[in-house]
Scaffold this active site. Structure first.
Site, PDB file in Angstrom:
ATOM      1  N   GLY A   1       0.832  -1.197   0.000  1.00 40.42           N
ATOM      2  CA  GLY A   1       0.000   0.000   0.000  1.00 40.42           C
ATOM      3  C   GLY A   1       0.862   1.240   0.000  1.00 40.42           C
ATOM      4  N   HIS A   2       0.241   2.377   0.299  1.00 39.82           N
ATOM      5  CA  HIS A   2       0.940   3.655   0.274  1.00 39.82           C
ATOM      6  C   HIS A   2       1.233   4.196   1.667  1.00 39.82           C
ATOM      7  CE1 HIS A   2      -0.611   4.603  -4.089  1.00 39.82           C
ATOM      8  NE2 HIS A   2       0.127   3.512  -4.014  1.00 39.82           N
TER       9      HIS A   2
END
Length: 415
Positions: free
Chosen positions: A258-259
């Protein structure tokens, strides 16, 4: 003195009453004593639970019955079944508290044509409910693969359009969401908007790392929110914290892919944003694009202040610590060199260690016209993955202080 023989019949009666109460809850009978919740079983309102027939209206009928109950109610999605749902709005206010107990699975249609062009942003939408609990250990499956394939971030020739959020809460107070699996959302997985006194716990949120815009938990215009003990693996921010969020505590979260944990983006389209009193504590990130991140657009206004990122472990993270006041989303045009900015102040990065795949482990890129201020870096130890050399840091227009041992040395000794 009362003898053991006196208590024996009383104990038997008590055990029988508990057994009967449990059996009534399992069957969905609504005849309850005044101290027990009334259970509304989804199957009793016409749902088939075979994953093929549309059970949307059955859920609407069950919700209306539970919401109209003068006693605390349980809306039960039975275990071992799969219920196909199109877009649905479950609204309050309700006469009493509701437990929406998802033991089985709720699944979205695989076809995008199940949504109208006028409202593509929602799948399961709950609004204006006070005292709502959503739990049960079941699964909410957005079936988002077709949406990802038709995203402008996946296919650049396609126009950018909205996609549904799997589970949305709007104008809900005293909300608890606990022990659920939310998977493969069309876009964001869980959204909390205009809510107060919210507890999100023991959520497992998963989607492929390549799925676009599939934020795990998205919080905006909400206050007094707690997020704890969650596992989040998606293609976008694990937790995204947007405008109007105040008094947020996030603790014991595992994130990746993810980020990372992101505050923002804030101030897009020259808007005003206000975010304050954010505490991110005890987080582990695996292979994420970012770690602890604040991102704001040029031309915005307002503030992001009184923020703490602490007790974080980074494992193979690309940008472990980053403040970016010049953020630009590739899907939107950016207006450069604007003088206004969202003010970033009083931010603490404390007890953060681990590895990065980027030599630039600390990046503070702030506005020339409104520099970041009150930035504290304390007990930081970030090293290149595989011991391939030392890490560095970059600062632009950042006013910071160093406490304890900080690796890499902040901004090469420049303030």
């Amino acid at each position: 003195m009362l003898t053991r023989s006196f208590f024996a019949p009383l104990l038997v009666l008590l055990l029988l009453s508990v057994s009967n109460a449990n059996s009534v809850q399992d069957t969905g009978c609504s005849l309850k004593s005044s101290t027990q919740k009334i259970v509304f079983v989804l199957d009793n309102y016409g749902a088939r639970g075979d994953g093929k027939h549309d059970d949307t209206q059955a859920l609407a009928r069950a919700w209306n019955a539970a919401c109209s109950s003068s006693r605390p109610a349980v809306l039960l999605v039975p275990k071992g079944k799969t219920y196909l749902l199109k877009a649905i709005t479950l609204s309050g206010p309700c006469k009493s508290n509701i437990v929406f107990k998802v033991k089985g699975s709720l699944i979205a249609p695989s076809s995008m044509s199940a949504w109208s062009e006028n409202d593509r942003r929602r799948w399961i939408f709950l609004q204006r409910v006070t005292g709502l609990t959503v739990n049960g250990g079941g699964t909410i499956n957005g079936n988002g693969e077709m949406w990802w394939k038709n995203s402008c971030k996946t296919n650049k020739v396609l126009p950018c359009k909205e996609a549904p959020t799997a589970l949305s809460f709007h104008l809900c107070n005293s909300l608890k969401v606990d022990n659920l699996k939310i998977v493969n959302s069309q876009q964001m997985h869980v959204s909390v908007q205009d809510c107060s006194n919210v507890h999100l716990a023991r959520l497992t949120i998963t989607a492929p790392g390549t799925s676009p815009n599939t934020d795990g938990i998205h919080i905006t215009h909400s206050k007094y929110v707690q997020v704890r003990d969650c596992l989040i693996r998606t293609g976008d921010d694990c937790v995204s914290i947007e405008n109007g969020t105040h008094n947020l505590h996030v603790t014991r979260v595992v994130c990746g892919p993810g980020h990372g944990i992101s505050i923002g983006s804030l101030g897009d389209h020259e808007s005003r944003a206000e975010v304050s009193r954010i505490y991110i504590d005890t987080v582990r990130l695996y292979g994420t694009t970012n770690g602890a991140r604040i991102k704001t657009w040029q031309g915005g206004s307002g503030y992001a202040k009184d923020i703490v990122f602490q007790n974080m472990i980074m494992d193979n993270v690309q940008n472990p610590i980053i403040i970016d006041q010049n953020y630009c989303d590739s899907a939107k045009p950016c207006t450069k060199n604007q003088k206004s900015a969202v003010e970033v102040r009083n931010v603490v990065f404390k007890n953060i260690r681990g590895t990065t795949i980027s030599r630039d482990a600390i990046n503070l890129s702030c506005s020339k016209d409104l520099p970041c201020s009150g930035i504290a870096l304390e007990n930081i130890d970030l090293n290149l993955e595989g011991g391939k050399g030392g890490t560095e840091s970059t600062c632009q227009n950042a006013r910071w202080k160093k406490f304890g041992n900080v690796v890499p040395l902040p901004c090469k000794g420049k303030k």
